[in-house]
Design a protein around this motif. Structure first.
Motif, PDB file in Angstrom:
ATOM      1  N   ARG A   1      16.288  -7.370 -10.231  1.00 31.35           N
ATOM      2  CA  ARG A   1      15.923  -8.448 -11.302  1.00 31.35           C
ATOM      3  C   ARG A   1      14.230  -8.774 -11.236  1.00 31.35           C
ATOM      4  N   ALA A   2      13.515  -8.229 -10.101  1.00 34.73           N
ATOM      5  CA  ALA A   2      12.214  -8.544  -9.796  1.00 34.73           C
ATOM      6  C   ALA A   2      11.531  -7.193  -9.291  1.00 34.73           C
ATOM      7  N   LEU A   3      10.297  -7.087  -9.715  1.00 34.89           N
ATOM      8  CA  LEU A   3       9.676  -6.119  -9.128  1.00 34.89           C
ATOM      9  C   LEU A   3       7.812  -6.345  -9.403  1.00 34.89           C
ATOM     10  N   PHE A   4       7.385  -6.195  -8.176  1.00 36.70           N
ATOM     11  CA  PHE A   4       5.919  -6.401  -8.228  1.00 36.70           C
ATOM     12  C   PHE A   4       5.228  -5.134  -7.602  1.00 36.70           C
ATOM     13  N   LEU A   5       4.218  -4.892  -8.213  1.00 37.28           N
ATOM     14  CA  LEU A   5       3.297  -3.590  -7.977  1.00 37.28           C
ATOM     15  C   LEU A   5       2.125  -3.904  -7.366  1.00 37.28           C
ATOM     16  N   ALA A   6       1.756  -3.335  -6.274  1.00 39.99           N
ATOM     17  CA  ALA A   6       0.362  -3.657  -5.674  1.00 39.99           C
ATOM     18  C   ALA A   6       0.204  -4.653  -4.915  1.00 39.99           C
ATOM     19  N   ASP A   7       1.314  -4.971  -3.869  1.00 38.31           N
ATOM     20  CA  ASP A   7       0.891  -6.308  -2.985  1.00 38.31           C
ATOM     21  C   ASP A   7       0.012  -5.612  -2.013  1.00 38.31           C
ATOM     22  N   VAL A   8      -1.545  -5.845  -2.403  1.00 38.46           N
ATOM     23  CA  VAL A   8      -2.349  -5.211  -1.560  1.00 38.46           C
ATOM     24  C   VAL A   8      -3.593  -6.362  -1.433  1.00 38.46           C
ATOM     25  N   VAL A   9      -3.986  -6.444  -0.177  1.00 41.23           N
ATOM     26  CA  VAL A   9      -4.992  -7.465   0.097  1.00 41.23           C
ATOM     27  C   VAL A   9      -6.265  -6.532   0.379  1.00 41.23           C
ATOM     28  N   GLY A  10      -7.352  -7.548   0.222  1.00 39.94           N
ATOM     29  CA  GLY A  10      -8.775  -7.005   0.450  1.00 39.94           C
ATOM     30  C   GLY A  10      -9.048  -5.968   1.660  1.00 39.94           C
ATOM     31  N   GLU A  11      -8.321  -6.331   2.662  1.00 38.26           N
ATOM     32  CA  GLU A  11      -8.366  -5.377   3.967  1.00 38.26           C
ATOM     33  C   GLU A  11      -7.906  -3.922   3.748  1.00 38.26           C
ATOM     34  N   GLU A  12      -7.046  -3.944   2.819  1.00 38.21           N
ATOM     35  CA  GLU A  12      -6.427  -2.611   2.648  1.00 38.21           C
ATOM     36  C   GLU A  12      -7.154  -1.808   1.434  1.00 38.21           C
ATOM     37  N   CYS A  13      -7.511  -2.601   0.379  1.00 33.88           N
ATOM     38  CA  CYS A  13      -8.171  -2.010  -0.808  1.00 33.88           C
ATOM     39  C   CYS A  13      -8.375  -3.318  -1.670  1.00 33.88           C
ATOM     40  N   GLU A  14      -9.906  -3.246  -1.901  1.00 30.97           N
ATOM     41  CA  GLU A  14     -10.465  -4.401  -2.957  1.00 30.97           C
ATOM     42  C   GLU A  14      -9.575  -4.050  -4.343  1.00 30.97           C
ATOM     43  N   VAL A  15      -9.256  -5.121  -4.979  1.00 33.91           N
ATOM     44  CA  VAL A  15      -8.439  -5.363  -6.137  1.00 33.91           C
ATOM     45  C   VAL A  15      -9.131  -4.476  -7.263  1.00 33.91           C
ATOM     46  N   SER A  16     -10.428  -4.540  -7.147  1.00 29.88           N
ATOM     47  CA  SER A  16     -11.079  -3.566  -8.333  1.00 29.88           C
ATOM     48  C   SER A  16     -11.174  -2.224  -8.185  1.00 29.88           C
ATOM     49  N   TRP A  17     -10.563  -1.710  -7.007  1.00 28.10           N
ATOM     50  CA  TRP A  17     -10.279  -0.245  -6.705  1.00 28.10           C
ATOM     51  C   TRP A  17      -8.571   0.076  -7.089  1.00 28.10           C
ATOM     52  N   LEU A  18      -8.008  -0.911  -7.281  1.00 27.01           N
ATOM     53  CA  LEU A  18      -6.465  -0.521  -7.402  1.00 27.01           C
ATOM     54  C   LEU A  18      -6.152  -0.007  -8.715  1.00 27.01           C
ATOM     55  N   ARG A  19      -6.043   1.165  -8.903  1.00 31.16           N
ATOM     56  CA  ARG A  19      -5.964   1.953 -10.037  1.00 31.16           C
ATOM     57  C   ARG A  19      -4.326   1.975 -10.623  1.00 31.16           C
ATOM     58  N   ILE A  20      -4.057   1.269 -11.442  1.00 23.53           N
ATOM     59  CA  ILE A  20      -2.544   1.069 -11.823  1.00 23.53           C
ATOM     60  C   ILE A  20      -2.135   1.897 -12.902  1.00 23.53           C
ATOM     61  N   ASN A  21      -2.711   2.415 -14.005  1.00 26.34           N
ATOM     62  CA  ASN A  21      -2.321   3.172 -15.044  1.00 26.34           C
ATOM     63  C   ASN A  21      -1.444   2.250 -16.141  1.00 26.34           C
TER      64      ASN A  21
ATOM     65  N   PRO B   1       0.843  -1.263   0.015  1.00 32.20           N
ATOM     66  CA  PRO B   1       0.136   0.078  -0.169  1.00 32.20           C
ATOM     67  C   PRO B   1       0.777   1.210  -0.093  1.00 32.20           C
ATOM     68  N   TRP B   2       0.494   2.096  -1.011  1.00 35.61           N
ATOM     69  CA  TRP B   2       1.445   3.376  -1.217  1.00 35.61           C
ATOM     70  C   TRP B   2       0.807   4.569  -0.680  1.00 35.61           C
ATOM     71  N   TRP B   3      -0.281   4.582  -0.183  1.00 30.36           N
ATOM     72  CA  TRP B   3      -0.982   5.730   0.302  1.00 30.36           C
ATOM     73  C   TRP B   3      -1.314   5.490   1.822  1.00 30.36           C
ATOM     74  N   SER B   4      -1.303   6.645   2.406  1.00 29.90           N
ATOM     75  CA  SER B   4      -1.646   6.931   3.811  1.00 29.90           C
ATOM     76  C   SER B   4      -2.568   7.753   3.817  1.00 29.90           C
ATOM     77  N   GLY B   5      -3.671   7.157   4.523  1.00 29.09           N
ATOM     78  CA  GLY B   5      -4.706   7.762   4.692  1.00 29.09           C
ATOM     79  C   GLY B   5      -5.679   7.634   3.479  1.00 29.09           C
TER      80      GLY B   5
END
Length: 322
Positions: free
Chosen positions: A100-120, A73-77
């Protein structure tokens, strides 16, 4: 539904270590830079913005030795889009020559539903690291726009693993994967999702992945979490790519007896090490047929059923959508 999403515990063969939000870590408190996959998480306490956390990370860790990076999670508040975070990472790409490895948005439902993860558009994150071998992203498209999650066709000589975890993967992203030049690609995992959340990929969009010629080194193919899983199984049953695979995943979706029958009626699957069909709607007799056809040949078959499966109920759901 979000049955298939958990925090990453291992990435690129390394244990995931979440950097504490401690301005002055004690000597010896941090692992060696190349011994873990570093996870950055702004957390719930609003103590750090991501730019502050990033500055802290790059000041206390030798970034020239970092091999793997996970963005939590990259946001606070209040929630904010990922784009500024990605821009910051891309701008500092030269500081990470060993990445050598990059993963964006290791976020679970308690933090933000996947449908709300806006990645661009995640293309710049791939292009910024020419030695990258493993890239993953979690997030959805958007039914009302042409998908917040976007990808342009890319040319990358080193990328071996490409993973999209989504409750709605836009067809435009699937087409971009199929149009990319990725000669080293060995592992592809696409969570296709549902149309309601932007998952509008068709069998035609999947064709370049199935013909076997585009990615000759491909050894694992995952076409998962789809509401058209039976149709995908039918296409896979005759797809040239299957002959070169070591593992195949058609899990997390709405696979029924029709898809199981198509798989068994198609080309042989006995050369596979593993066939993952978990979270399905296949009846007990057809599960037995699959096991009897493949397990004597040494194929590991994953057949865990969907939660509360009711073979008389016409309603079917994928593992990850909202």
């Amino acid at each position: 539904m979000s049955d298939g999403i958990d925090h990453i515990e291992e990435f690129h063969g390394l244990p995931v270590f979440t950097l504490a939000r401690d301005e002055a870590p004690a000597p010896g408190a941090l692992p060696e830079p190349d011994a873990v996959a570093w996870r950055l998480d702004c957390g719930w306490d609003e103590k750090w913005t991501f730019p502050e956390l990033w500055r802290h990370f790059t000041s206390v860790v030798d970034t020239e030795r970092v091999r793997a990076l996970v963005i939590g999670p990259w946001w606070s508040g209040e929630y904010s889009e990922l784009a500024p975070v990605q821009e910051l990472i891309v701008a500092d790409a030269a500081r990470f020559p060993a990445l050598r490895a990059l993963f964006l948005a290791d976020v679970v439902g308690e933090e933000c539903e996947v449908s709300w993860l806006r990645i661009n558009d995640i293309t710049p994150a791939i292009e910024a690291f020419p030695l990258l071998e493993n890239f993953g992203v979690r997030g959805c498209g958007d039914t009302y726009r042409d998908g917040d999650l976007r990808l342009r066709p890319v040319k990358h000589d080193r990328l071996r693993v490409l993973r999209f975890e989504s409750g709605g993967l836009p067809g435009s992203v699937v087409r971009a994967v199929g149009a990319s030049e990725l000669p080293a690609l060995e592992h592809v995992e696409l969570w296709l999702g549902v149309d309601e959340y932007g998952g509008n990929a068709t069998l035609a969009d999947l064709a370049p992945l199935l013909d076997g010629g585009r990615f000759p080194r491909l050894r694992h193919l995952g076409l998962q979490n789809s509401e058209i899983q039976d149709e995908i199984a039918g296409a896979v049953a005759a797809a040239p790519v299957v002959a070169g695979l070591e593992s195949l995943a058609l899990s997390m979706g709405t696979l029924t007896d029709a898809g199981a029958e198509a798989l068994l009626a198609g080309q042989p699957l006995t050369h596979l090490d593993e066939l993952d069909l978990s979270h399905h709607y296949i009846s007990a007799p057809w599960r037995t047929r699959i096991q009897e056809a493949l397990e004597p040949h040494g194929v590991r078959v994953e057949l865990e059923v969907a939660h509360d499966i009711d073979e008389d109920d016409e309603w079917r759901y994928v593992a990850v959508s909202e």
